[in-house]
Motif scaffolding. Structure first.
Motif, PDB file in Angstrom:
ATOM      1  N   PRO A  39       0.857  -1.135   0.003  1.00  0.00           N
ATOM      2  CA  PRO A  39      -0.471  -0.175  -0.094  1.00  0.00           C
ATOM      3  C   PRO A  39       0.864   1.039  -0.087  1.00  0.00           C
ATOM      4  O   PRO A  39       0.886   1.768   1.035  1.00  0.00           O
ATOM      5  N   ILE A  40       1.877   1.013  -1.419  1.00  0.00           N
ATOM      6  CA  ILE A  40       2.129   2.702  -1.319  1.00  0.00           C
ATOM      7  C   ILE A  40       2.277   3.600  -2.736  1.00  0.00           C
ATOM      8  O   ILE A  40       1.971   3.311  -3.345  1.00  0.00           O
ATOM      9  N   VAL A 274       1.818   6.357   4.465  1.00  0.00           N
ATOM     10  CA  VAL A 274       1.823   4.880   5.141  1.00  0.00           C
ATOM     11  C   VAL A 274       1.137   4.276   5.674  1.00  0.00           C
ATOM     12  O   VAL A 274       0.372   3.527   5.820  1.00  0.00           O
ATOM     13  N   THR A 275       0.611   4.816   7.040  1.00  0.00           N
ATOM     14  CA  THR A 275      -0.334   4.685   7.460  1.00  0.00           C
ATOM     15  C   THR A 275      -2.222   4.554   6.274  1.00  0.00           C
ATOM     16  O   THR A 275      -2.489   5.860   5.613  1.00  0.00           O
ATOM     17  N   ALA A 352     -14.140   4.166   7.680  1.00  0.00           N
ATOM     18  CA  ALA A 352     -12.463   3.942   7.282  1.00  0.00           C
ATOM     19  C   ALA A 352     -11.361   4.270   8.215  1.00  0.00           C
ATOM     20  O   ALA A 352     -10.461   5.487   7.573  1.00  0.00           O
ATOM     21  N   PHE A 353     -11.779   4.493   9.293  1.00  0.00           N
ATOM     22  CA  PHE A 353     -11.009   5.185   9.886  1.00  0.00           C
ATOM     23  C   PHE A 353     -11.012   3.790  11.350  1.00  0.00           C
ATOM     24  O   PHE A 353     -11.059   3.168  11.679  1.00  0.00           O
ATOM     25  N   LEU A 354      -9.111   4.049  12.245  1.00  0.00           N
ATOM     26  CA  LEU A 354      -8.951   3.240  12.689  1.00  0.00           C
ATOM     27  C   LEU A 354      -8.762   3.214  14.321  1.00  0.00           C
ATOM     28  O   LEU A 354      -8.561   5.100  14.542  1.00  0.00           O
ATOM     29  N   ASN A 355      -8.898   2.774  15.071  1.00  0.00           N
ATOM     30  CA  ASN A 355      -8.872   3.194  16.790  1.00  0.00           C
ATOM     31  C   ASN A 355      -7.301   2.404  16.252  1.00  0.00           C
ATOM     32  O   ASN A 355      -6.190   1.229  16.557  1.00  0.00           O
ATOM     33  N   MET A 368      -3.486   7.767   4.508  1.00  0.00           N
ATOM     34  CA  MET A 368      -4.315   7.963   2.956  1.00  0.00           C
ATOM     35  C   MET A 368      -5.151   7.953   2.171  1.00  0.00           C
ATOM     36  O   MET A 368      -5.614   8.701   1.435  1.00  0.00           O
ATOM     37  N   HIS A 369      -6.099   7.049   2.945  1.00  0.00           N
ATOM     38  CA  HIS A 369      -7.618   7.552   2.301  1.00  0.00           C
ATOM     39  C   HIS A 369      -7.844   8.329   2.140  1.00  0.00           C
ATOM     40  O   HIS A 369      -8.796   8.965   1.466  1.00  0.00           O
ATOM     41  N   GLN A 370      -7.950   9.034   3.442  1.00  0.00           N
ATOM     42  CA  GLN A 370      -8.156  10.293   3.324  1.00  0.00           C
ATOM     43  C   GLN A 370      -7.418  11.456   2.326  1.00  0.00           C
ATOM     44  O   GLN A 370      -8.299  12.501   1.977  1.00  0.00           O
TER      45      GLN A 370
END
Length: 405
Positions: A39-40, A274-275, A352-355, A368-370
């Motif tokens: 995922p780069i 990277v995230t 598409a948000f993580l803890n 990256m998705h945002q």
């Protein structure tokens, strides 16, 4: 969202045609490609060498497996001293070595996927990049400093990716070495990451200032700006002063200092290539997910899809709650539905948000998705961060930017 859409449409349809003659003589540009293996995102240097875009990387890193001798950077030089200042905080201090009985500068790189540190020779050489100047379609830069890293440090990188282009706010970063004042370049770079929904899988990166020609429009007119701030404990990162997050117009009830730095330099709001998805520290995430769950109470839930935890059944009339990031200066980054949700199948979309956990290093990491299908500009010279609305709102994409003559 309606106001944002109206503003983008007005700016996009305004008479801001950009001719080839208007381009700065030294606007550097390249296509950006999303790699299907890791995922780069990558862009091109030296005609055909792909480099991974890492906006928190302190310098340029290149794979060197040919065994050829390279010029050394003296241990006592100002350049070598800078590598120590910006040594990745995840890695131990770097030790120099001797080459032909002379002390040669060593530097350390941090590989963010396997989380490995590797030290090797710091050197310099020539690099070229495409230009949008009709009289000089390619610009060659002499004596560009870079870290020469052999395998296996880059062994997990896909074939054809020869290095890592660090774009951090550091003196030795890639953008800083490609935007030299004597060439009339501004201390800035702009990035538009392609989304999976873009069939061409193409984006764009610019060094040295605009305009950024999106079809016949200068996309700088679409940018809103907020301040970039510094964290003395995290010199390799860009930070933003976030004031609040709202869901459907209602701001989350968080601690007053939820987005601040603590005494160790942890906390704050940064950006990452990277995230994959925006990550929130647990105290923020729990309030956020509760608000989002309440706003979607009438939509059926479905099983989670790792690593995404909150998934919904999507339909043709699927309505996503609005998410806004409000900065301290009042500017608002409106996260579009395409950037807040990740479609994982024809009838399932996940938030598409993580803890990030209780011990997350930062309060918020914008992933990256945002940033996909959105033009973002890092104007380091003015300590400003520019962001557009989602280009999908004006029926455009990152692949529509002109990066070649």
């Amino acid at each position: 969202m309606e106001k944002c859409l109206l503003l983008c449409l007005l700016l996009f349809t305004a008479s801001s045609y950009v001719s080839a003659q208007y381009y700065s003589p030294n606007t550097l540009a390249s296509r950006v490609t999303k790699n299907p293996i890791l995922p780069i995102f990558t862009f091109t240097l030296n005609t055909n060498e792909e480099f991974f875009i890492h906006i928190a990387g302190p310098y340029l890193v290149r794979s060197c497996n040919d065994g050829l001798p390279r010029p050394t950077v003296p241990c006592g030089s100002a350049t070598c001293a800078l590598t120590r200042r910006f040594n990745p905080h995840q890695c131990p201090p770097t030790q120099n070595t001797f080459i032909n009985r002379r002390c040669a500068c060593q530097a350390t790189a941090f590989e963010p996927f396997q989380r490995r540190c590797n030290s090797n020779q710091y050197t310099y050489g020539d690099f070229s990049m495409s230009s949008l100047n009709p009289r000089s379609p390619s610009v060659t830069f002499k004596n560009v400093n870079y870290l020469c890293i052999p395998q296996p440090f880059l062994r997990d990188f896909p074939p054809g990716v020869l290095g890592l282009a660090g774009l951090a706010p550091t003196a030795l970063s890639t953008w800083n070495q490609l935007t030299r004042p004597r060439l009339g370049l501004e201390k800035k770079f702009a990035l538009c990451l392609p989304s999976d929904e873009n069939p061409s899988n193409q984006g764009a990166i610019f060094f040295g200032g605009g305009p950024y020609k999106l079809r016949n429009v200068d996309a700088r007119s679409m940018l809103s700006y907020t301040r970039l701030i510094k964290n003395p404990r995290r010199l390799n990162n860009y930070f933003l002063r976030l004031k609040g997050i709202s869901v459907n117009g209602y701001f989350l009830r968080l601690a007053q200092n939820a987005f601040d730095f603590d005494g160790k330099g942890d906390g704050g709001v940064t950006l990452s290539t990277v995230t994959p998805f925006t990550t929130l520290r647990s105290d923020i995430y729990k309030v956020f997910i509760e608000a989002f769950s309440k706003a979607t109470s009438d939509i059926p839930r479905v099983n989670s899809t790792t690593p995404l935890e909150f998934c919904l059944k999507s339909t043709n009339h699927f309505q996503v709650p609005s998410i806004d990031l409000k900065f301290a200066d009042g500017k608002i980054w409106k996260v579009s539905a395409a950037n807040s949700m990740k479609k994982v199948s024809d009838d399932v979309a996940c938030l598409a948000f993580l803890n990030g956990g209780d011990a997350a290093a930062q309060a918020v990491v914008i992933g990256m998705h945002q940033m996909e299908n959105t033009l973002v500009e890092f104007d380091v010279g003015r300590s400003a961060f520019g962001f557009s609305c989602s280009l999908g709102l004006v029926n455009a994409s990152c692949g529509d930017f002109q990066t070649r003559l």
